[in-house]
Structures are given as structure tokens and as C-alpha cells.
Design an enzyme around this catalytic site. Structure first.
Site, PDB file in Angstrom:
ATOM      1  CG  ASP A 122      90.462  76.851  74.196  1.00 38.21           C
ATOM      2  OD1 ASP A 122      91.434  76.069  74.146  1.00 38.21           O
ATOM      3  OD2 ASP A 122      89.731  76.977  75.192  1.00 38.21           O
ATOM      4  CG  ASP A 160      94.604  73.838  73.492  1.00 40.02           C
ATOM      5  OD1 ASP A 160      95.127  73.152  74.374  1.00 40.02           O
ATOM      6  OD2 ASP A 160      93.405  74.207  73.519  1.00 40.02           O
ATOM      7  CG  LEU A 161      95.493  68.092  71.778  1.00 42.62           C
ATOM      8  CD1 LEU A 161      95.761  66.729  72.417  1.00 42.62           C
ATOM      9  CD2 LEU A 161      95.420  67.941  70.259  1.00 42.62           C
ATOM     10  CG  ASP A 162      91.308  69.050  76.199  1.00 39.62           C
ATOM     11  OD1 ASP A 162      91.159  68.074  75.446  1.00 39.62           O
ATOM     12  OD2 ASP A 162      91.793  68.968  77.349  1.00 39.62           O
TER      13      ASP A 162
HETATM   14 MG   LIG Z   1      92.072  74.364  75.221  1.00 37.72          MG
END
Ligand SMILES: [Mg+2]
Length: 238
Positions: free
Chosen positions: A188, A16-18
Site C-alpha cells: 500500500d 506487505d502486511l499492514d
Molecule cells: Mg503497509
């Protein structure tokens, strides 16, 4: 690092990025504020538009085109067009305005600071196994300066339905030519990343850098294979 399920040595990792590779919270707040200011400044009739007006139109766009939720960029663009039309401007002008406001949005959206640890960990992992980015958001990996660590960057919308749907996970596994259970997804979010990855047959790593409690977290659905609080714990898995 906590293990909840037995884990196979990952042959690849998806990320995942963010809020997984960088803290995205302030970026989003600033981006939304700057984008709204750009919208208000674009035409005198938009000067008194409020964030609540934006939210209301956003919801009506969703009701009209339910599938648009999988593409947050298209959703934002369509909301801006509709909002600009709502003050009595013609479609052509609304499209021009939306395009300009989206340019401002994209500038701020990918202005996140990438921690040195993220660069170090991604470089170390990428030297050993292929890495794929899987995002529901619209941050630009190129602009963030991290695209070169990944063999592929997948985005909800152009590449399939948003996580936790399995589309992007399936595309990643096919690209990697690997069985899903040999890939570790790191993210996350307990629903989009952990539940989504597990249902797609991936191994899942939850990055919990805000001292949440997995057992009491309201969004917990399925146990990840492991939980980490720092990204650099991943290098010990290889
Ligand atoms: Mg995220």
C-alpha cells in the site's frame, strides 16, 4: 485495475502486511493507547508519563543509535528502557518493565481482523505460486493466522534494513531462486513498497483501497506496474 507498465506473469508474489492484507489503522491506535496505559501502570513514578515524553525519548534513542530505525521492535524496547530510567529507576528494573510493557504491546499489535477476502485470495494464490511476506512492522503473521500462506516471512530488523532499502527484497528473491523481475510485490505504500520493489528490480503492484490519486499523491516516486483497489484482482494475473 490499472496497468502503468507491461507486466510479466508473476512466478511468485511478495506481500506487505499492514494496510495491505488488513486494515491496520485502528489496531495501531488501540495498541499505542493500551501500551501507554500499561507503561503508566507499571510503576507509580510512570503514572504521569505522557505520549509526548515517549516521543521525545524515542527521538533521542534514534539520534544515539540511527540504525535502530530499521527495527521498530528494538526501537520501542530501547525507548521504554530509557524512558523508565528517566524517572530514576535502575537499569535492571527498567529492563523488566520494558519487557512487560512489550508483552502488552505484542498482544494488541497482532489483534487485527483479517478479512475473509484476504484468506481466500492468499489461499488461491498460494496454491499456484510461492508467496513471501515482507514487513517493516512488528505484526506477527502466526498470531494473525496468515503465516501458513507464506513460504517465508521477512521482517525489517532481524532480516535486514527496512523497505525501501533493498535488503528484504534481495533476501526474498534469493529464497525464491527467482530473478527479481519475475516476482510481483504488492503493497500500500508508494515509497516502501512501490519505489522499494522497483529499485530492487521487482515488479510492483500498488494496492490503493482509499481512492488516492497516484498522479497527485505526494509520496509517489515511480509508477508501479499496476494499481488495484481490491486484493482479489490479483487472482486474474495468474
Ligand atoms: Mg503497509
Amino acid at each position: 485495475m490499472r496497468f502503468y507498465r507491461p507486466i510479466n506473469r508473476p512466478q511468485a508474489m511478495t506481500f506487505d502486511l499492514d494496510d495491505t492484507l488488513y486494515d491496520n489503522r485502528q489496531v495501531i491506535l488501540t495498541t499505542v493507547e493500551k501500551t501507554h496505559q500499561a507503561l503508566q501502570a507499571w510503576h507509580p513514578r510512570l503514572a504521569t508519563i505522557t505520549p509526548q515524553d515517549y516521543d521525545r525519548v524515542r527521538l533521542s534513542v534514534e539520534q544515539q543509535y540511527p540504525e535502530i530505525v530499521h527495527d521498530v521492535t528494538a526501537w520501542r524496547h530501547a525507548t521504554l528502557v530509557s524512558l523508565i530510567q528517566s524517572v530514576g529507576l535502575p537499569l535492571e528494573q527498567a529492563q523488566a518493565g520494558a519487557a512487560e510493557v512489550m508483552t502488552v504491546f505484542h498482544q494488541w499489535r497482532s489483534a487485527a481482523h483479517i478479512p475473509e477476502m484476504t484468506h481466500r485470495v492468499l489461499a488461491e494464490l498460494a496454491a499456484k505460486i510461492p508467496l513471501v511476506a515482507i514487513t517493516n512492522g512488528n505484526a506477527d503473521a502466526e498470531q494473525l493466522g496468515i503465516a501458513h500462506y507464506f513460504t517465508l516471512v521477512l521482517r525489517a530488523g532481524p532480516d535486514g534494513k527496512a523497505k525501501p532499502y533493498g535488503d528484504l527484497y534481495q533476501v526474498a528473491a534469493a529464497h525464491l531462486s527467482l530473478a527479481p523481475n519475475t516476482v510481483l510485490h504488492v503493497g500500500d505504500d508508494l515509497i516502501t513498497d512501490v519505489q522499494g520493489a522497483l529499485v530492487a528490480g521487482f515488479q510492483a503492484c500498488w494496492i490503493n483501497d482509499r481512492q488516492q490519486n497516484l498522479i497527485s499523491a505526494s509520496s509517489a516516486r515511480l509508477l508501479p506496474h499496476l494499481e488495484i483497489s481490491r486484493l482479489d484482482s490479483l487472482t486474474s494475473l495468474l
